[in-house]
Design a protein around this motif. Structure first.
Motif, mmCIF file in Angstrom:
data_model
loop_
_atom_site.group_PDB
_atom_site.id
_atom_site.type_symbol
_atom_site.label_atom_id
_atom_site.label_comp_id
_atom_site.label_asym_id
_atom_site.label_seq_id
_atom_site.Cartn_x
_atom_site.Cartn_y
_atom_site.Cartn_z
ATOM 1 N N GLY A 182 0.787 -1.226 0.000
ATOM 2 C CA GLY A 182 0.000 0.000 0.000
ATOM 3 C C GLY A 182 0.819 1.276 0.000
ATOM 4 N N ILE A 183 2.025 1.217 -0.548
ATOM 5 C CA ILE A 183 2.908 2.381 -0.576
ATOM 6 C C ILE A 183 2.596 3.227 -1.811
ATOM 7 N N VAL A 184 2.376 4.515 -1.606
ATOM 8 C CA VAL A 184 2.163 5.444 -2.716
ATOM 9 C C VAL A 184 3.541 5.931 -3.178
ATOM 10 N N THR A 185 3.805 5.826 -4.476
ATOM 11 C CA THR A 185 5.134 6.151 -4.991
ATOM 12 C C THR A 185 5.129 7.496 -5.719
ATOM 13 N N TYR A 186 6.175 8.277 -5.448
ATOM 14 C CA TYR A 186 6.316 9.619 -6.022
ATOM 15 C C TYR A 186 7.670 9.718 -6.716
ATOM 16 N N ALA A 187 7.657 10.180 -7.957
ATOM 17 C CA ALA A 187 8.893 10.372 -8.712
ATOM 18 C C ALA A 187 9.205 11.860 -8.785
ATOM 19 N N ALA A 188 10.387 12.230 -8.295
ATOM 20 C CA ALA A 188 10.845 13.613 -8.449
ATOM 21 C C ALA A 188 11.190 13.819 -9.923
ATOM 22 N N HIS A 189 10.420 14.678 -10.598
ATOM 23 C CA HIS A 189 10.529 14.741 -12.060
ATOM 24 C C HIS A 189 10.189 16.150 -12.546
ATOM 25 N N THR A 195 3.520 20.415 -7.410
ATOM 26 C CA THR A 195 4.730 20.675 -6.630
ATOM 27 C C THR A 195 4.743 19.757 -5.407
ATOM 28 N N TYR A 196 5.939 19.466 -4.952
ATOM 29 C CA TYR A 196 6.135 18.450 -3.913
ATOM 30 C C TYR A 196 5.396 18.758 -2.619
ATOM 31 N N ASP A 197 5.172 20.052 -2.320
ATOM 32 C CA ASP A 197 4.593 20.413 -1.021
ATOM 33 C C ASP A 197 3.067 20.422 -1.039
ATOM 34 N N ARG A 198 2.467 19.938 -2.116
ATOM 35 C CA ARG A 198 1.004 19.889 -2.186
ATOM 36 C C ARG A 198 0.468 18.461 -2.197
ATOM 37 N N GLU A 199 1.334 17.539 -1.866
ATOM 38 C CA GLU A 199 0.929 16.139 -1.780
ATOM 39 C C GLU A 199 0.853 15.716 -0.311
ATOM 40 N N LEU A 220 11.209 3.902 -14.877
ATOM 41 C CA LEU A 220 10.829 3.985 -13.461
ATOM 42 C C LEU A 220 9.866 5.136 -13.213
ATOM 43 N N ALA A 221 10.117 6.276 -13.859
ATOM 44 C CA ALA A 221 9.208 7.413 -13.682
ATOM 45 C C ALA A 221 7.790 7.039 -14.112
ATOM 46 N N GLY A 222 7.699 6.236 -15.179
ATOM 47 C CA GLY A 222 6.394 5.844 -15.678
ATOM 48 C C GLY A 222 5.644 4.900 -14.763
ATOM 49 N N ARG A 223 6.329 4.329 -13.791
ATOM 50 C CA ARG A 223 5.684 3.407 -12.868
ATOM 51 C C ARG A 223 5.361 4.046 -11.522
ATOM 52 N N ALA A 224 5.675 5.331 -11.374
ATOM 53 C CA ALA A 224 5.313 6.039 -10.147
ATOM 54 C C ALA A 224 3.825 6.379 -10.148
ATOM 55 N N ASP A 225 3.232 6.417 -8.971
ATOM 56 C CA ASP A 225 1.826 6.818 -8.869
ATOM 57 C C ASP A 225 1.652 8.294 -9.197
ATOM 58 N N ARG A 226 2.648 9.099 -8.800
ATOM 59 C CA ARG A 226 2.564 10.541 -9.024
ATOM 60 C C ARG A 226 3.936 11.081 -9.409
ATOM 61 N N LEU A 227 3.952 12.028 -10.358
ATOM 62 C CA LEU A 227 5.168 12.784 -10.662
ATOM 63 C C LEU A 227 5.074 14.109 -9.911
ATOM 64 N N ILE A 228 6.117 14.443 -9.174
ATOM 65 C CA ILE A 228 6.127 15.702 -8.424
ATOM 66 C C ILE A 228 7.370 16.495 -8.814
ATOM 67 N N ALA A 246 16.672 15.359 0.168
ATOM 68 C CA ALA A 246 16.519 15.976 1.489
ATOM 69 C C ALA A 246 15.247 16.813 1.574
ATOM 70 N N ILE A 247 14.970 17.576 0.521
ATOM 71 C CA ILE A 247 13.762 18.408 0.506
ATOM 72 C C ILE A 247 12.517 17.536 0.653
ATOM 73 N N LEU A 248 12.468 16.443 -0.085
ATOM 74 C CA LEU A 248 11.300 15.563 -0.044
ATOM 75 C C LEU A 248 11.181 14.849 1.297
ATOM 76 N N MET A 249 12.302 14.343 1.798
ATOM 77 C CA MET A 249 12.262 13.623 3.072
ATOM 78 C C MET A 249 11.787 14.514 4.208
ATOM 79 N N TYR A 250 12.288 15.746 4.242
ATOM 80 C CA TYR A 250 11.926 16.619 5.354
ATOM 81 C C TYR A 250 10.526 17.199 5.212
ATOM 82 N N GLU A 251 10.026 17.309 3.996
ATOM 83 C CA GLU A 251 8.631 17.686 3.831
ATOM 84 C C GLU A 251 7.728 16.577 4.376
ATOM 85 N N ALA A 252 8.078 15.329 4.072
ATOM 86 C CA ALA A 252 7.309 14.208 4.609
ATOM 87 C C ALA A 252 7.397 14.174 6.130
#
Length: 260
Positions: A182-189, A195-199, A220-228, A246-252
């Motif tokens: 049940g993991i939602v996957t996000y590709a930094a793209h 934008t990353y801070d709206r998920e 791999l990008a094509g297999r992500a649930d969301r592109l951010i 780091a930006i993504l990890m600390y936002e989470a």
């Protein structure tokens, strides 16, 4: 005391430092310096070598209590070392990668998937940042830089001992595991829809981080649930891989703290 560079133990240590094949065959890696030695789990220490100069410092004596160690002449120790200014202590440590299921042991895990990263400094920095941000685990593709290379190990600053990680031979199986858990996957793209801070990263989350020069593969990008995307001013096209991670990890981490 070992006084010759022709000593079999010295040759063995040099081989372990230079050859990933030897490290993998024996299931060990090398750590160098006082900090990395202090933080190494004692049950994983195999052997430690110290320089004659290291032994002359009375503060170093207590560090060696209860472990196997051997003294080495300074000039010989310098040949064993991977650094320009050796600190005088070098240890062999058992490798300990996690089983895939262990990465999903926590409720709503926060994971990173690193695709083909090549810079030891980037991977080491990502490990350090992951520990600070409370990441559950890191999955690396088989073409990533060797996590057990001495430069990568040093760059983790000890986080290699504490951050669960897995070197995956097959990304397809990793993606199946993520979906099954049940993991939602996000590709930094750059083509991210949002934008990353709206998920919402308060549920089970995995971030895909791509190679320093080429970014994520289209596969791999094509297999992500969301592109951010991470918004940028000026003429920049991308950020350093460890900075983006780091930006993504600390936002989470921020979202998860605020949801408590």
């Amino acid at each position: 005391m070992i006084t010759s560079s022709g000593n079999p133990k010295v040759k063995h240590m040099i081989q372990l430092g230079k050859k990933a094949r030897e490290r993998k065959k024996e299931g060990v890696f090398l750590v160098e310096g006082v900090k990395m030695f202090r933080e190494a789990p004692r049950d994983r220490l195999v052997q430690t070598f110290v320089s004659e100069s290291f032994l002359k410092d009375p503060e170093h004596g207590p560090l060696l209590e209860g472990i196997r160690w051997e003294a080495v002449k300074d000039s010989v120790f310098a040949q064993m070392s991977d650094t320009l200014t050796p600190q005088g202590i070098l240890s062999v440590v058992r490798q300990q990668e996690q089983e895939p299921r262990q990465l999903f042991a926590r409720e709503k895990p926060l994971l990173l998937v690193l695709e083909d990263l090549q810079d030891p400094g980037n991977v080491g920095t990502i490990f350090r940042t992951a520990e600070g941000a409370g990441v559950s685990g890191i999955i690396m593709t088989r073409n990533c830089v060797d996590i057990y290379h001495p430069k990568t190990v040093r760059a983790t600053m000890g986080s290699i001992y504490r951050v669960p990680f897995l070197c995956a031979e097959d990304l397809d199986s990793v993606l199946r595991m993520l979906k099954e858990n049940g993991i939602v996957t996000y590709a930094a793209h750059l083509k991210g829809q949002e934008t990353y801070d709206r998920e919402d990263y308060c549920r089970g989350t995995a971030f895909f981080i791509g190679n320093e020069g080429n970014g994520l593969s289209d596969w791999l990008a094509g297999r992500a649930d969301r592109l951010i995307r991470i918004p940028m001013e000026g003429q920049l096209e991308s950020l350093n891989a460890s900075v983006a991670a780091a930006i993504l990890m600390y936002e989470a981490a921020r979202q998860r703290r605020n949801s408590l």
